[in-house]
Design a protein around this motif. Structure first.
Motif, PDB file in Angstrom:
ATOM      1  N   UNK A 225     -16.918  14.778  42.320  1.00  0.00           N
ATOM      2  CA  UNK A 225     -16.581  16.183  42.262  1.00  0.00           C
ATOM      3  C   UNK A 225     -15.598  16.378  40.962  1.00  0.00           C
ATOM      4  N   UNK A 226     -15.524  15.358  40.063  1.00  0.00           N
ATOM      5  CA  UNK A 226     -14.864  15.482  38.958  1.00  0.00           C
ATOM      6  C   UNK A 226     -14.116  14.236  38.508  1.00  0.00           C
ATOM      7  N   UNK A 227     -13.345  13.899  37.632  1.00  0.00           N
ATOM      8  CA  UNK A 227     -12.665  12.888  36.970  1.00  0.00           C
ATOM      9  C   UNK A 227     -11.881  12.220  37.955  1.00  0.00           C
ATOM     10  N   UNK A 228     -11.783  10.938  37.704  1.00  0.00           N
ATOM     11  CA  UNK A 228     -10.726  10.215  38.714  1.00  0.00           C
ATOM     12  C   UNK A 228      -9.183  10.633  38.154  1.00  0.00           C
ATOM     13  N   UNK A 229      -8.327  10.328  39.070  1.00  0.00           N
ATOM     14  CA  UNK A 229      -6.789  10.562  38.841  1.00  0.00           C
ATOM     15  C   UNK A 229      -5.962   9.466  39.174  1.00  0.00           C
ATOM     16  N   UNK A 230      -5.002   9.311  38.405  1.00  0.00           N
ATOM     17  CA  UNK A 230      -4.087   8.505  38.404  1.00  0.00           C
ATOM     18  C   UNK A 230      -2.569   9.161  38.929  1.00  0.00           C
ATOM     19  N   UNK A 231      -2.206   8.872  40.472  1.00  0.00           N
ATOM     20  CA  UNK A 231      -1.030   9.445  40.967  1.00  0.00           C
ATOM     21  C   UNK A 231      -0.216   8.659  41.509  1.00  0.00           C
ATOM     22  N   UNK A 232       1.025   8.445  40.815  1.00  0.00           N
ATOM     23  CA  UNK A 232       1.864   7.571  41.520  1.00  0.00           C
ATOM     24  C   UNK A 232       1.474   6.089  41.618  1.00  0.00           C
ATOM     25  N   UNK A 233       0.867   5.663  40.526  1.00  0.00           N
ATOM     26  CA  UNK A 233       0.314   4.154  40.432  1.00  0.00           C
ATOM     27  C   UNK A 233      -0.858   4.118  41.333  1.00  0.00           C
ATOM     28  N   UNK A 234      -1.612   5.251  42.067  1.00  0.00           N
ATOM     29  CA  UNK A 234      -2.700   5.086  42.865  1.00  0.00           C
ATOM     30  C   UNK A 234      -3.898   5.809  42.343  1.00  0.00           C
ATOM     31  N   UNK A 235      -4.866   5.379  42.605  1.00  0.00           N
ATOM     32  CA  UNK A 235      -6.047   5.941  42.037  1.00  0.00           C
ATOM     33  C   UNK A 235      -6.911   6.737  43.169  1.00  0.00           C
ATOM     34  N   UNK A 236      -7.171   7.990  42.542  1.00  0.00           N
ATOM     35  CA  UNK A 236      -7.728   9.022  43.631  1.00  0.00           C
ATOM     36  C   UNK A 236      -9.117   9.596  42.800  1.00  0.00           C
ATOM     37  N   UNK A 237      -9.885  10.133  43.766  1.00  0.00           N
ATOM     38  CA  UNK A 237     -11.177  10.839  43.124  1.00  0.00           C
ATOM     39  C   UNK A 237     -11.300  12.030  43.722  1.00  0.00           C
ATOM     40  N   UNK A 238     -11.716  13.363  43.116  1.00  0.00           N
ATOM     41  CA  UNK A 238     -12.285  14.235  44.075  1.00  0.00           C
ATOM     42  C   UNK A 238     -13.669  14.121  44.672  1.00  0.00           C
ATOM     43  N   UNK A 239     -13.893  14.299  45.867  1.00  0.00           N
ATOM     44  CA  UNK A 239     -15.129  14.265  46.401  1.00  0.00           C
ATOM     45  C   UNK A 239     -15.673  15.662  46.881  1.00  0.00           C
ATOM     46  N   UNK A 240     -17.217  15.785  46.751  1.00  0.00           N
ATOM     47  CA  UNK A 240     -17.624  16.998  47.619  1.00  0.00           C
ATOM     48  C   UNK A 240     -17.807  16.819  49.047  1.00  0.00           C
TER      49      UNK A 240
END
Length: 506
Positions: free
Chosen positions: A410-425
């Protein structure tokens, strides 16, 4: 390798041919063994499925269609099988020496009646693949329902994803799954009420599409000084505004970038009168959109989801072209409106919403794949490569996930506080129904795991039925969703989120 399919002799169906084709493509020898079972055929089931075929699908076949030729065709005596897949609820033959004895379960129960009972209970079932040799669940998944028109379409969607799970276990071995839940034995309701309700809903949808453009997406934007949705895990904060669009066209899948000192949002631009998506770009300033959308890329086939990536100091775009069974990358020749096709990263794969991240020195491509049948948003495939331009290699877990709630990007990956996240549908309640925020807890060429921590649905701050993209660039945050859009302009209500804003974003 010999794979034996044990099927109910009373109910050979077309979906079996899809599974046979998947297995044969990997050079497995498939043999069918019809089994006489004690399962009673629901009254009128085949007649109701035939009514659906004629009225809902206008004669088009689907996987739920009866296919007597499957069990009537001449065949040689069964050979000793390496793998047995048992689609019945009959006990396993204790003398069977197959190294794998796989039995699909639907809400914990074997057999087609269990799948039908779940569907008639108004949901598609959890599918589990039981390995009766070890007694453990080899893999499980939840199918999506984009193609589930009527009872036949729902059964087709379930069995198509059953085939995906079975092939995944055979190709890549068992996966870590959650402990088995309680068995949900349901009585098999009479299917006539379900079919009639489905026909009525189909009629209502047809009338709606005569009056309104459907679906009609719109893009929401705002400026925010914090991390926005990634921080709040909801739609709170500064008010959302809608990007204006012509009444007969919609914009969706917003991907923003600041390049050469200017900020543009690249979008899918679809003219309802044509029915084919192209890519356009909308310039943004401190007060929001500047001017109208600029056409930037069109092909003879449908394009959407214009994923952007900077590589070797150049700007590249990977728009979705899943209908062409390719993943192509385009180089920006002149920003923002000239792009040239540079390379094909994948071919022969129906992969939607390709999204790439660089992690631990490798590139990983995530996308929703489909193996020729079933839903479009429930199967996650991952590829990896040393370089953006390949060679792209399938992940060891093929596919990585079957789950309608957390598969589709659902969009770009994101780095937050050294951890990898991704938005999903989250497609639990239909395609693009909500957004999930998923933390990637393991990612390598052999491992993958994620945890969805938050699910965000449309609401008063973003009215509509869907929410399926999340991206940002600097202070600019973007989402999208759907609204009702009558074809007759006089019937359209003013969009309160599309009103002009002042310099402070109010």
């Amino acid at each position: 390798m010999i794979v034996e399919l044990r099927v109910d002799a009373q109910r050979p169906r077309r979906w079996l041919r899809h599974l046979i084709a998947l297995l044969a493509a990997d050079r497995h020898e498939v043999q069918i063994v019809p089994v006489r079972t004690d399962a009673s055929r629901p009254a009128g089931l085949e007649a109701l499925l035939e009514i659906e075929r004629m009225l809902l699908r206008r004669g088009r076949p689907c996987g739920a269609d009866a296919d007597p030729a499957l069990t009537n065709e001449p065949r040689r005596p069964p050979q000793r099988a390496d793998i047995v897949i048992d689609f019945t609820a009959m006990p396993r033959d204790p003398t069977c020496a197959a190294r794998l004895y796989l039995r699909p379960l639907y809400e914990g129960v074997a057999g087609e009646d269990a799948a039908l009972a779940a569907i008639l209970g108004d949901d598609l079932p959890l599918i589990e693949i039981l390995d009766e040799v070890s007694g453990s669940i080899a893999w499980s998944g939840k199918p999506s329902a984009e193609t589930a028109d009527g009872l036949g379409g729902a059964l087709d969607a379930v069995m198509a994803r059953t085939a995906t799970l079975l092939k995944g276990v055979i190709d890549a071995g068992p996966r870590a799954t959650a402990p088995r839940g309680s068995v949900r034995r349901r009585s098999l309701r009479t299917p006539s009420a379900y079919v009639l309700r489905g026909l009525a809903a189909h009629l209502v949808r047809s009338i709606y599409r005569l009056c309104c453009y459907s679906p009609h997406w719109r893009i929401g934007w705002r400026h925010t000084d914090d991390a926005g949705i990634w921080n709040s895990a909801d739609l709170s904060g500064p008010a959302w505004r809608a990007v204006p669009s012509p009444g007969h066209r919609f914009y969706a899948d917003p991907f923003p970038i600041t390049w050469k000192g200017r900020t543009f949002v690249f979008v899918e631009d679809l003219d309802h009168r044509v029915g084919k998506g192209t890519i356009a770009a909308i310039e943004f300033g401190d007060d929001g959109p500047i001017g109208t959308a600029i056409p930037v890329l069109e092909e003879p086939w449908h394009l959407s989801y214009p994923f952007l990536i900077v590589h070797d100091d150049e700007l590249w775009m990977i728009p979705e072209s899943s209908a062409r069974h390719e993943v192509n990358v385009y180089r920006c020749v002149r920003f923002p409106d000239r792009w040239e096709r540079h390379a094909t990263l994948l071919s022969g794969v129906e992969l939607a919403d390709a999204t790439i991240v660089r992690h631990d020195g490798r590139h990983y491509m995530f996308g929703a794949t489909r193996d020729g049948a079933g839903g479009y948003s429930d199967t996650l495939s991952i590829y990896h490569a040393d370089d953006l331009f390949g060679r792209w290699t399938p992940h060891a877990q093929r596919p990585a996930l079957v789950d309608r709630a957390s598969t589709r990007p659902a969009g770009h990956f994101v780095q937050r506080n050294g951890r990898l996240w991704r938005p999903v549908q989250d497609c639990t309640n239909g395609y693009g129904g909500a957004l999930g925020l998923a933390e990637i807890t393991a990612l390598s060429p052999t491992d993958f795991a994620q945890t969805v921590h938050h699910v965000i649905s449309p609401g008063p701050r973003w009215p509509g039925r869907k929410l399926h993209t999340l991206n940002r660039c600097g202070r600019l945050e973007l989402i999208d969703g759907t609204i009702i859009q009558p074809k007759i302009e006089a019937l359209r209500l003013p969009d309160r989120l599309g009103a002009p804003v002042d310099a402070r974003g109010r």
